[in-house]
Design an enzyme around this catalytic site. Sequence first.
Site, PDB file in Angstrom:
ATOM      1  N   LYS A 128       0.830  -1.208   0.000  1.00 18.69           N
ATOM      2  CA  LYS A 128       0.000   0.000   0.000  1.00 18.69           C
ATOM      3  C   LYS A 128       0.864   1.259   0.000  1.00 18.69           C
ATOM      4  O   LYS A 128       0.603   2.201  -0.751  1.00 18.69           O
ATOM      5  CB  LYS A 128      -0.932  -0.005   1.222  1.00 18.69           C
TER       6      LYS A 128
ATOM      7  N   GLN B 244      -4.585  -1.433   9.784  1.00 18.41           N
ATOM      8  CA  GLN B 244      -4.512  -2.762   9.170  1.00 18.41           C
ATOM      9  C   GLN B 244      -5.094  -3.808  10.122  1.00 18.41           C
ATOM     10  O   GLN B 244      -4.735  -3.854  11.299  1.00 18.41           O
ATOM     11  CB  GLN B 244      -3.041  -3.087   8.817  1.00 18.41           C
TER      12      GLN B 244
ATOM     13  N   ASP C 202     -10.768   3.093   4.537  1.00 18.39           N
ATOM     14  CA  ASP C 202     -11.130   1.681   4.500  1.00 18.39           C
ATOM     15  C   ASP C 202     -12.640   1.486   4.429  1.00 18.39           C
ATOM     16  O   ASP C 202     -13.103   0.372   4.167  1.00 18.39           O
ATOM     17  CB  ASP C 202     -10.627   0.992   5.775  1.00 18.39           C
TER      18      ASP C 202
HETATM   19  N1  L34 Z   1      -7.823  -2.310   7.422  1.00 23.57           N
HETATM   20  N2  L34 Z   1      -7.132  -4.424   6.849  1.00 23.57           N
HETATM   21  C1  L34 Z   1      -7.628  -3.231   6.481  1.00 23.57           C
HETATM   22  N3  L34 Z   1      -7.941  -2.942   5.200  1.00 23.57           N
HETATM   23  C2  L34 Z   1      -7.761  -3.866   4.227  1.00 23.57           C
HETATM   24  O1  L34 Z   1      -8.126  -3.587   2.970  1.00 23.57           O
HETATM   25  C3  L34 Z   1      -7.198  -5.111   4.565  1.00 23.57           C
HETATM   26  N4  L34 Z   1      -6.901  -6.086   3.641  1.00 23.57           N
HETATM   27  C4  L34 Z   1      -6.984  -7.501   4.024  1.00 23.57           C
HETATM   28  C5  L34 Z   1      -6.266  -7.685   5.342  1.00 23.57           C
HETATM   29  N5  L34 Z   1      -6.472  -6.609   6.279  1.00 23.57           N
HETATM   30  C6  L34 Z   1      -6.919  -5.373   5.918  1.00 23.57           C
HETATM   31  C7  L34 Z   1      -6.054  -5.940   2.610  1.00 23.57           C
HETATM   32  O2  L34 Z   1      -5.676  -4.855   2.178  1.00 23.57           O
HETATM   33  C8  L34 Z   1      -6.257  -8.191   2.902  1.00 23.57           C
HETATM   34  N6  L34 Z   1      -5.714  -7.132   2.089  1.00 23.57           N
HETATM   35  C9  L34 Z   1      -4.845  -7.330   0.993  1.00 23.57           C
HETATM   36  C10 L34 Z   1      -4.063  -6.310   0.462  1.00 23.57           C
HETATM   37  C11 L34 Z   1      -3.181  -6.544  -0.576  1.00 23.57           C
HETATM   38  C12 L34 Z   1      -3.080  -7.796  -1.105  1.00 23.57           C
HETATM   39  C13 L34 Z   1      -3.860  -8.811  -0.592  1.00 23.57           C
HETATM   40  C14 L34 Z   1      -4.744  -8.580   0.437  1.00 23.57           C
HETATM   41  C15 L34 Z   1      -2.089  -8.028  -2.201  1.00 23.57           C
HETATM   42  O3  L34 Z   1      -1.352  -7.152  -2.556  1.00 23.57           O
HETATM   43  N7  L34 Z   1      -2.042  -9.266  -2.719  1.00 23.57           N
HETATM   44  C16 L34 Z   1      -1.122  -9.685  -3.742  1.00 23.57           C
HETATM   45  C17 L34 Z   1      -0.039 -10.595  -3.196  1.00 23.57           C
HETATM   46  C18 L34 Z   1       0.614 -10.113  -1.964  1.00 23.57           C
HETATM   47  C19 L34 Z   1       1.598 -11.119  -1.390  1.00 23.57           C
HETATM   48  O4  L34 Z   1       2.576 -11.427  -2.067  1.00 23.57           O
HETATM   49  O5  L34 Z   1       1.368 -11.608  -0.262  1.00 23.57           O
HETATM   50  C20 L34 Z   1      -1.889 -10.481  -4.789  1.00 23.57           C
HETATM   51  O6  L34 Z   1      -1.411 -10.551  -5.911  1.00 23.57           O
HETATM   52  O7  L34 Z   1      -2.954 -11.020  -4.464  1.00 23.57           O
END
Ligand code: L34
Length: 300
Positions: free
Chosen positions: A53, A97, A120
């Site tokens: 982020k 988060q 959020d």
């Molecule tokens: N407050 N908490 C708050 N807001 C959110 O919107 C989240 N979330 C979830 C967990 N807690 C939170 C997220 O942002 C999950 N989440 C999130 C954010 C980014 C990615 C996945 C979930 C992401 O970038 N995923 C990548 C891979 C990342 C890796 O390598 O681990 C993908 O390609 O899916």
Amino acid sequence: MAKILDGKALAQEIRDELKIQIQNWINIGNRAPSLRCIIVGDDPASHTYVKNKIKAALDCGIEAQTLKYEATLSEEELLKVIKDLNADKNVDGILIQLPLPGDINERKACNAVAPEKDVDGFHITNAGQLFLDMPTIVPATALAVIEMLKRFKIETHGRNAVVVGRSKNVGMPIAVMLHSDAKHENGLGMDATVTICHRYTPQEQLEMYCRNADIIITATGVAKLIKAHMVKPGATVLDVGITRITTAEGKTKLVGDVDYDEVIKVAGAITPVPGGVGPMTVAMLMQNTFQAAQRSRKLQ
Ligand code: L34
Ligand code: NAD
């Protein structure tokens, strides 16, 4: 074979668009939009997400900082941090988060964020406004799903959709927008007929509802829950779930809720994990932050 809905590429496109819009906004005399991410404890996945982020924010011209705290942080201390950020005129967006470790009440923390800085969309006011089809800040993951349906031109009007998972931060806001009237005030409605399935939906019912669906959105964290025989040929499948598994070679791998290698042979369109909804969630957070900055400037 299904069309792969490339969330990573779409997210980059949206971030590039935002970068230009933010640059234009700064050029007319505004300060850069600003975001603060609060992270408590040392959960590795949470740290990865927050890093993604912050990187995305800086890339598109948003001033961003992480506020890191030990897992021993008390609820009172966290509420004080939030209060100070609420009062800081140089901060447009605040994100806590989740999950929070220990005894901190997540609902209390989310409700402590000023609703106009709640990028959020987890504050009771923003959740309530979404429920009433009013303009609001929508949770980034739910917005990611809706934006993917729109940008990939997946028809939802009058179609059958199943949302698997009913969490207040993910499944529910997706179901709310999918079933809502597109003509209503906030323009977020998708006019689908929606079925919500959850952990107590009997397996045979889950299979029946999924098989009847033109669109399946799954957000459970149960790896390979959605199998090929549960998917109507040609249906669109959006996979929000993320589970970390260790392979036979001892490597960590991310998998979704969908049995991807099998379902891809049946579905019309499918999102991969990683590279699907995850990167789009990050892009939508950037959009929410820029919009919060724009609204705050209008009120000054
Ligand atoms: N407050 N908490 C708050 N807001 C959110 O919107 C989240 N979330 C979830 C967990 N807690 C939170 C997220 O942002 C999950 N989440 C999130 C954010 C980014 C990615 C996945 C979930 C992401 O970038 N995923 C990548 C891979 C990342 C890796 O390598 O681990 C993908 O390609 O899916
Ligand atoms: P959660 O644990 O709060 O909710 C899970 C939901 O799944 C619950 O409503 C539960 O009833 C349902 N469920 C559990 N087992 C089930 C089963 N066997 N059949 C049907 N439903 C079942 O989790 P959440 O915060 O909603 O997140 C769900 C998943 O999405 C997790 O894997 C999480 O990591 C992931 N996630 C991804 C993103 C992203 O941007 N890609 C964002 C948020 C969450």
